[in-house]
Scaffold this active site. Structure first.
Site, PDB file in Angstrom:
ATOM      1  N   HIS A  25      84.785  30.360 117.493  1.00 42.05           N
ATOM      2  CA  HIS A  25      85.463  29.663 116.401  1.00 42.05           C
ATOM      3  C   HIS A  25      84.472  29.312 115.290  1.00 42.05           C
ATOM      4  O   HIS A  25      84.755  29.495 114.107  1.00 42.05           O
ATOM      5  CB  HIS A  25      86.120  28.375 116.906  1.00 42.05           C
ATOM      6  N   HIS A  50      83.020  23.348 124.050  1.00 44.58           N
ATOM      7  CA  HIS A  50      81.700  23.852 123.678  1.00 44.58           C
ATOM      8  C   HIS A  50      80.685  22.723 123.677  1.00 44.58           C
ATOM      9  O   HIS A  50      81.012  21.566 123.369  1.00 44.58           O
ATOM     10  CB  HIS A  50      81.718  24.481 122.275  1.00 44.58           C
TER      11      HIS A  50
END
Length: 160
Positions: free
Chosen positions: A77, A126
């Protein structure tokens, strides 16, 4: 944060790329810029896959708000956001002469990049180093692509 994560998802990026590409071609009429735009975005995706395969880092397992599969490093992303908004800002900057418009362009681009990367950390999918690694990988890739674009463009203009 789910909204920013959604904006940075491959589904939304896959919709934004053709829209921006059509704008570059139809409205601005720039073929070379279109090649840069598409090439940089496709290359970023391949770079992300290669790095994920190389590092094979597991995702965080605590405090996950959403579930994700696949490897963690680097954040896809974050890489996609940095590449998409970075190259778009570069290309629009070239066609914007007013300082205030350029400032707005940069603020929006940086805001989207930070918000999308931050959302991935907030959602627990993450580590901060995954997002930072994604920014650095995309930043390097984008810098090389822009350098080549400008170098090739200058050589082409000198030939004319």
């Amino acid at each position: 944060m789910n909204g920013f994560s959604f904006i940075g998802s491959s589904r939304v990026i896959a919709i934004l790329i053709p829209i921006i590409a059509v704008y570059l071609y139809k409205v601005l009429g720039h073929r070379r810029e279109l090649v840069l735009f598409i090439g940089v975005n496709i290359g970023s995706g391949f770079l992300n896959l290669g790095l994920k395969t190389l590092f094979r880092r597991a995702r965080p397992t605590i405090h996950q708000i959403v579930q994700e599969t696949g490897f963690s490093f680097p954040s896809g992303h974050s890489m996609a956001a940095f590449t998409l908004y970075g190259v778009t800002a570069f290309l629009l900057w070239r066609h914007t002469s007013h300082a205030i418009n350029r400032m707005i362009l940069i603020i929006i681009s940086i805001g989207m990049i930070i918000a999308i990367g931050g959302s991935r950390i907030y959602l627990g999918v993450h580590y901060p180093s995954d997002v930072l690694g994604g920014y650095l990988a995309s930043g390097f890739w984008l810098a090389v692509a822009i350098w080549l674009f400008q170098r090739f463009g200058q050589q082409k203009q000198q030939i004319k």
